[in-house]
Design a protein around this motif. Structure first.
Motif, short mmCIF file in Angstrom:
data_model
loop_
_atom_site.label_atom_id
_atom_site.label_comp_id
_atom_site.label_asym_id
_atom_site.label_seq_id
_atom_site.Cartn_x
_atom_site.Cartn_y
_atom_site.Cartn_z
N PHE A 91 -26.42 12.87 6.65
CA PHE A 91 -25.07 13.36 6.93
C PHE A 91 -24.30 12.37 7.79
CE2 PHE A 91 -22.21 15.84 9.71
CZ PHE A 91 -21.33 16.31 8.74
N MET A 92 -24.95 11.85 8.84
CA MET A 92 -24.30 10.90 9.74
C MET A 92 -23.98 9.59 9.01
SD MET A 92 -23.89 12.53 12.50
CE MET A 92 -23.63 11.41 13.85
N ARG A 93 -24.87 9.15 8.15
CA ARG A 93 -24.59 7.95 7.34
C ARG A 93 -23.34 8.16 6.50
NH1 ARG A 93 -29.90 5.91 4.08
NH2 ARG A 93 -30.63 4.34 5.54
N GLY A 94 -23.24 9.35 5.92
CA GLY A 94 -22.09 9.66 5.08
C GLY A 94 -20.79 9.74 5.85
N LEU A 95 -20.87 10.01 7.15
CA LEU A 95 -19.67 10.10 7.97
C LEU A 95 -19.13 8.74 8.41
CD1 LEU A 95 -20.32 13.10 10.39
CD2 LEU A 95 -18.69 12.95 8.52
N GLN A 96 -19.90 7.68 8.26
CA GLN A 96 -19.50 6.38 8.78
C GLN A 96 -18.09 5.98 8.34
OE1 GLN A 96 -20.85 3.91 10.81
NE2 GLN A 96 -22.35 5.43 11.43
N ARG A 97 -17.85 5.92 7.05
CA ARG A 97 -16.53 5.48 6.56
C ARG A 97 -15.40 6.37 7.04
NH1 ARG A 97 -16.36 2.21 1.13
NH2 ARG A 97 -18.38 1.21 1.21
N PRO A 98 -15.50 7.68 6.86
CA PRO A 98 -14.38 8.51 7.30
C PRO A 98 -14.14 8.43 8.81
CG PRO A 98 -15.97 9.84 6.07
CD PRO A 98 -16.51 8.46 6.15
N VAL A 99 -15.20 8.43 9.61
CA VAL A 99 -15.01 8.39 11.07
C VAL A 99 -14.33 7.09 11.48
CG1 VAL A 99 -16.25 8.20 13.26
CG2 VAL A 99 -16.84 10.02 11.66
N TRP A 100 -14.85 5.95 11.00
CA TRP A 100 -14.23 4.67 11.35
C TRP A 100 -12.81 4.56 10.80
CZ3 TRP A 100 -15.41 1.58 15.08
CH2 TRP A 100 -16.71 1.55 15.57
N GLY A 101 -12.60 5.06 9.60
CA GLY A 101 -11.25 5.01 9.02
C GLY A 101 -10.25 5.82 9.82
N PHE A 102 -10.60 7.07 10.13
CA PHE A 102 -9.67 7.92 10.89
C PHE A 102 -9.53 7.44 12.33
CE2 PHE A 102 -10.66 11.06 7.48
CZ PHE A 102 -9.37 11.15 6.99
N ALA A 103 -10.60 6.94 12.91
CA ALA A 103 -10.51 6.40 14.28
C ALA A 103 -9.56 5.20 14.30
CB ALA A 103 -11.89 6.01 14.80
N THR A 104 -9.64 4.36 13.29
CA THR A 104 -8.74 3.21 13.22
C THR A 104 -7.30 3.66 13.02
OG1 THR A 104 -10.52 1.85 12.34
CG2 THR A 104 -8.29 1.05 11.99
N MET A 105 -7.10 4.67 12.20
CA MET A 105 -5.74 5.21 12.03
C MET A 105 -5.20 5.72 13.36
SD MET A 105 -5.65 7.06 8.23
CE MET A 105 -5.35 8.61 8.98
N TYR A 106 -6.03 6.42 14.11
CA TYR A 106 -5.62 6.95 15.41
C TYR A 106 -5.29 5.80 16.37
CZ TYR A 106 -5.79 9.01 20.03
OH TYR A 106 -5.48 9.38 21.32
N LEU A 107 -6.17 4.80 16.43
CA LEU A 107 -5.92 3.65 17.32
C LEU A 107 -4.62 2.94 16.95
CD1 LEU A 107 -9.51 2.11 17.57
CD2 LEU A 107 -8.26 3.32 19.38
N ASP A 108 -4.39 2.77 15.65
CA ASP A 108 -3.15 2.12 15.21
C ASP A 108 -1.93 2.96 15.56
OD1 ASP A 108 -4.53 -0.04 14.25
OD2 ASP A 108 -4.44 0.58 12.15
N PHE A 109 -2.04 4.26 15.36
CA PHE A 109 -0.93 5.15 15.72
C PHE A 109 -0.60 5.03 17.20
CE2 PHE A 109 0.59 9.24 17.33
CZ PHE A 109 1.76 9.38 16.59
N MET A 110 -1.63 5.07 18.03
CA MET A 110 -1.41 4.94 19.47
C MET A 110 -0.85 3.56 19.83
SD MET A 110 -2.05 7.85 20.71
CE MET A 110 -2.09 7.50 22.46
N TRP A 111 -1.34 2.54 19.18
CA TRP A 111 -0.89 1.17 19.44
C TRP A 111 0.60 1.03 19.14
CZ3 TRP A 111 -2.96 -3.56 16.21
CH2 TRP A 111 -2.54 -4.74 16.79
N PHE A 112 1.05 1.62 18.03
CA PHE A 112 2.44 1.46 17.63
C PHE A 112 3.39 2.47 18.26
CE2 PHE A 112 0.30 -0.43 13.78
CZ PHE A 112 0.60 -1.74 14.13
N THR A 113 2.86 3.53 18.87
CA THR A 113 3.75 4.55 19.42
C THR A 113 3.65 4.72 20.93
OG1 THR A 113 2.14 6.32 19.02
CG2 THR A 113 3.76 5.90 17.28
N ALA A 114 2.47 4.68 21.49
CA ALA A 114 2.32 5.07 22.89
C ALA A 114 1.85 3.95 23.82
CB ALA A 114 1.34 6.25 22.98
#
Length: 163
Positions: A91-114
Motif C-alpha cells: 500500500f505504501m509503495r502504491g502511495l509514492q507517486r500520489p503523495v510526492w505529486g500532491f506534496a509538490t503541488m502544495y509546495l508549488d502553490f505555497m511558493w507562488f502564493t504565500a
C-alpha cells in the motif's frame, strides 16, 4: 528511449558515417558514382546491424536490471507472504507517486502564493524537487523536452520572482 539505449547509441552512433567520410578520401579516382553509392549503402547496412545489436544489448541489460531490482527488493507477491505488514508495504509503495505529486503541488502553490522571502537555496531545492518529481511522473521524454527551456532560463541569469 531507455538509459541503456542512450548509452549504446552514444557508443555506436556516427562510427560508420566517419568511416565513409574517411574512405571517400581514398576512393580510386576512376571509381564510378554507382560504386561509391554501393559502398555507402553497404556501410549503412553495417551501421544498421550494429545499431540493432546495440538495441538488443540495451534491451537485455534493461531486462537484467529489472530482474536484479526485483531480486534485491522483492516483488508485491513476495510481500503478500507477510499477511499484515506485507499489505501495508505494498500500500505504501502504491502511495509514492500520489503523495510526492500532491506534496509538490502544495509546495508549488505555497511558493507562488504565500512564501515571499525564500532564500536562493530554498528556491533551488524547490526547483530540484519539481524536476525530480515531475520527471518521475511524466517521464524521461518530458525532461528532455523541458531541459533546453530550463537551461536557457538559468543561463540567462533570470531569478525567480514570486510576486
Amino acid at each position: 528511449m531507455s538509459l541503456f539505449s542512450n548509452i549504446f547509441s552514444g557508443v555506436t552512433g556516427g562510427v560508420i558515417d566517419k568511416a565513409i567520410d574517411t574512405a571517400k578520401e581514398y576512393f580510386p579516382p576512376d571509381m564510378s558514382e554507382a560504386e561509391r553509392a554501393q559502398f555507402e549503402l553497404k556501410m549503412k547496412q553495417i551501421q544498421h546491424e550494429i545499431d540493432m545489436q546495440a538495441q538488443q544489448a540495451a534491451n537485455e541489460a534493461e531486462k537484467q536490471l529489472t530482474e536484479r531490482v526485483a531480486l534485491l527488493e522483492g516483488t508485491a507477491s513476495d510481500l503478500q507472504a507477510f499477511p499484515f505488514l506485507g499489505r501495508i508495504v505494498v500500500f505504501m509503495r502504491g502511495l509514492q507517486r500520489p503523495v510526492w505529486g500532491f506534496a509538490t503541488m502544495y509546495l508549488d502553490f505555497m511558493w507562488f502564493t504565500a512564501w515571499m522571502n525564500l532564500s536562493d537555496r530554498q528556491e533551488q531545492a524547490l526547483i530540484v524537487i519539481n524536476f525530480l518529481v515531475l520527471g518521475f511522473l511524466f517521464g524521461e521524454r518530458a525532461i528532455k523536452n523541458v531541459a533546453p527551456l530550463m537551461q536557457g532560463m538559468f543561463s540567462s541569469g533570470r531569478k525567480h520572482d514570486p510576486g
